[in-house]
Design an enzyme around this catalytic site. Structure first.
Site, short mmCIF file in Angstrom:
data_model
loop_
_atom_site.label_atom_id
_atom_site.label_comp_id
_atom_site.label_asym_id
_atom_site.label_seq_id
_atom_site.Cartn_x
_atom_site.Cartn_y
_atom_site.Cartn_z
N HIS A 63 9.54 3.38 3.18
CA HIS A 63 8.28 3.44 2.60
C HIS A 63 7.56 4.78 3.11
CE1 HIS A 63 4.64 2.30 0.47
NE2 HIS A 63 3.95 2.45 1.53
N SER B 219 -1.13 -4.71 3.58
CA SER B 219 -0.66 -4.67 1.97
C SER B 219 0.61 -3.88 1.81
CB SER B 219 -1.85 -3.79 1.63
OG SER B 219 -1.64 -3.16 -0.03
N ARG C 260 -10.60 -4.39 -3.19
CA ARG C 260 -10.80 -3.41 -1.98
C ARG C 260 -11.37 -1.95 -2.65
NH1 ARG C 260 -5.70 -2.90 1.34
NH2 ARG C 260 -6.85 -1.15 2.33
N LYS D 104 4.35 -6.35 0.66
CA LYS D 104 5.37 -5.93 -0.34
C LYS D 104 6.63 -5.44 0.09
CE LYS D 104 2.07 -2.90 -1.81
NZ LYS D 104 1.05 -2.01 -2.22
N ASP E 290 -1.77 -9.39 -3.20
CA ASP E 290 -1.99 -8.17 -2.32
C ASP E 290 -2.66 -7.44 -3.88
OD1 ASP E 290 -1.65 -5.46 -0.80
OD2 ASP E 290 -0.64 -4.70 -2.76
#
Lengths: 438, 438
Positions: free
Chosen positions: A85, A186, A171, A190, A164
């Site tokens: 990621h 967050s 947010r 995921k 999320d």
């Protein structure tokens, strides 16, 4: 799970107390079910912005998010399952060549990516610039596709980590985005919902990244690594520079072209360096290479023999895309117009600002300001001069690929201010800043 | 007023920047109109809890609240218009004798009070225990009544400071109540909407008050005085002790009885001391006495000659109440049962806890847990021993006036723990702690 009073929990968090795992799980469950009002969640989130979260709170909060919906089940896939990621940057198309390279090395890569928002691009948008390519793969098809191809390039489905989605939207609208624990949970909720054995994080730092300082980025990387550890998923993070764009092509189809170059063994050196570094980490986490040298050899081998490109072609075809694009027998649609930006003086490029260039691509129509904006995949910027390069007045700095004169007029002022040229030679700062994890 | 982005304003407040008067006025206006979502306002409020407000922000925020609805217009009333506000305590019925005393001295008192919530009683509830008495006086009737009686004892109308009602309800449900600037602006916006020339504040400190420490209470008093100053309304605050209840009678009808005692020149010494001190401040702010000595003489005179009691009788009659209650020719309804609480040892009362006694009265049915709870005006507690008093085991500490055995059983444990008895004599701490203002 006991029943709690949300107002009491907000007050305790506000006053600096630590909430229990049971209390935090209740908050996530009750917010997802609508029992907790948005105005209560947003004030709790603001209290978290100020108070932070302990490792214990963060672990419990992330677990609760991760179990708020469906979870991918990859227990039938015997291969080690590793994903990567990136926290997002400009020109960061690394996932696209990286995933097939690692899959070609015998690792299962169940990759789920997001869409671009603001100045950063999104892997999904880039992939969808390949005609026919689809990314909405239901969680129940994940294992089958992964067994067949060792690689899935998917988007987040609606049923995965719904907490999320709801919390992120809140947010965004309530000024509670910049909180290291909230950002970390967050991302990690995921990723951990993908049922991984290991995770490699590319935490971007600099003008084109969400984290502007090495300090912040280090805290984020350490926080994410701690969440991975508490979940039992081996997690390694690299901090990498994002003051200038990565590679030379920014824009959706342009980035697919550069990704294919990398898979063919070419491409810009910074793209090669990051792709190789992250691939090595993924192979080591997977246990398919005994050390870094062996991992590098393996990566070179699958690129040089074309196995990585074959893997990408397979997956493009399996996900509805036109494999002729990968072969180069057919080209992606191009923008109708080009405009060249020239250097105004002699010297060395001291700055090639990622944020300005990223925002310029948005203005060209290649990115989104709002989540449901439609993007033009063809537009973008191709860099001819990056930090450290010697230029002479009149040399090309970049070529702008654009669709309308209005879009070009809107993007140009940003691009004209994106480069600085120094009379003295410039030392290029390192791309790889630090490594965090086991 | 310019258009602003609420998310940007939340982020700036969160990061410690000062918002401009125009921005804050826009926030109040847009929240009242529904353009700003509750979840945005609650996260802004939480950021204010952490960041506080500058004097400039506070002035602008309070002015915007004050002008969010109708404002009382008392320009036709030539007399100086002075009100008093207490931050709330247990047994604090001071407004009821104070207002007629000051009105009898030639000052216009346009008093608006609130209802009790939690352990503190409310002046409106106490007044409404007089049969027939109404407090819902529309703002347009204010001037007429004030011209005729120099005194109005009213509740907050729906049209006055609607922003405060909406913000207070949100604060209560989102854990954002304990913020000195938010508390101060809530109180002051309502008081300043009364079109006053001067305001006297009684800021309670101690177990039975919202402010538990002198430090906090001082900050609140100074903040309210600064708001008054910035609005151009002379404001004086007294910090007064609220560790034990004020006076000896706690409960709605019981407090009306004690108020009438005070107006007749009797009553407990602490009630006399606070009532006289605040009355003197109000006369001085009004300019109807040249110094404190003259003001004290004037107050004594209107009590001793019965003018203060006459004034109260007039207003009770003018607002639908039975004046025979004031004369003592008819009595208020009493609770059906009484229970006496006895001292368990010899010594000196070292503690007579206001919070426990206030909560006990709520459990007896004399107060509210939720805003729409119905109260029983007859129940309450009459104290026989307060801090410093010498007691012998078996002596009466208090008499509990109750309606049902269940309510008594629920209140008793609180009352049994409310007193502490020390073997050594106790010095009674001062009632008047400090004075803030010009």
């Amino acid at each position: 799970m006991a029943q709690h009073s949300i107002v009491e929990l907000i007050c305790r968090k506000r006053d600096g107390a630590e909430l229990s795992p049971d209390e935090l799980a209740w908050v996530i469950k009750s917010f997802t079910s609508g029992e907790i009002e948005k105005y209560q969640m947003s004030s709790l989130l603001m209290a978290i912005v100020f108070r932070g979260m302990t490792d214990g709170e963060l672990g419990a909060w992330t677990e609760a998010m991760l179990h708020s919906g469906e979870v991918v089940d990859l227990s039938d896939v015997a291969l080690p399952k590793i994903d990567k990621h990136s926290t997002g940057g400009v020109g960061d198309k690394v996932s696209i060549p990286l995933a097939p390279i690692v899959a070609a090395c015998g690792v299962a890569v169940p990759m789920m990516s997001g869409r671009g928002l603001g100045h950063t691009g999104g892997t999904l948008d880039k992939l969808e610039s390949i005609p026919g390519f689809f990314t909405n793969i239901p969680p129940e098809d994940f294992a089958k596709r992964l067994l067949e191809h060792q690689l899935v390039l998917a988007g987040q489905t609606e049923t995965l980590v719904p907490a999320d989605k709801a919390i992120y939207a809140l947010r965004d609208a309530s000024g509670t985005v910049p909180s290291i624990p909230l950002i970390a949970s967050s991302i990690m909720s995921k990723k951990l919902a993908e049922d991984l054995d290991g995770l490699v994080l590319d935490v971007k730092v600099g003008s084109g990244a969400f984290m502007k300082t090495v300090d912040e980025a280090t805290r984020l990387a350490e926080t994410m690594a701690a969440i991975g550890r508490s979940h039992g998923t081996a997690t390694v993070a690299h901090l990498t520079a994002m003051d200038q764009p990565l590679g030379t092509r920014i824009g959706n189809t342009l980035e697919i072209e550069e990704s294919i170059e990398i898979l063919r063994g070419g491409g810009p050196s910074d793209m090669i360096e990051i792709t190789r570094t992250l691939a090595v980490e993924m192979l080591l986490l997977a246990g398919v290479a005994r050390d870094a040298d062996a991992a590098i050899s393996r990566v070179r081998h699958v690129v040089n023999t074309g196995q990585a490109l074959d893997k990408f072609r397979d997956v493009v075809a399996a996900q509805g895309g036109d494999p002729a694009i990968v072969d180069g027998t057919r080209h992606l649609a191009a923008a109708p117009h080009k405009h060249t930006l020239h250097a105004r003086s002699d010297g060395y490029v001291s700055r090639c600002d990622a944020l300005s260039i990223g925002m310029a691509v948005v203005r060209l129509g290649g990115g989104r300001v709002k989540a449901n904006d439609v993007i033009d995949p063809t537009v973008g910027v191709v860099l001819a001069a990056k930090v450290g390069d010697a230029v002479t007045g009149g040399d090309e700095l970049a070529t702008i690929h654009y669709s309308t004169a209005e879009a070009l007029a809107s993007a140009l002022p940003l691009l004209e201010r994106a480069w600085s040229i120094s009379p003295d030679p410039i030392e290029v700062p390192p791309l790889l800043i630090s490594r965090i994890g086991r």
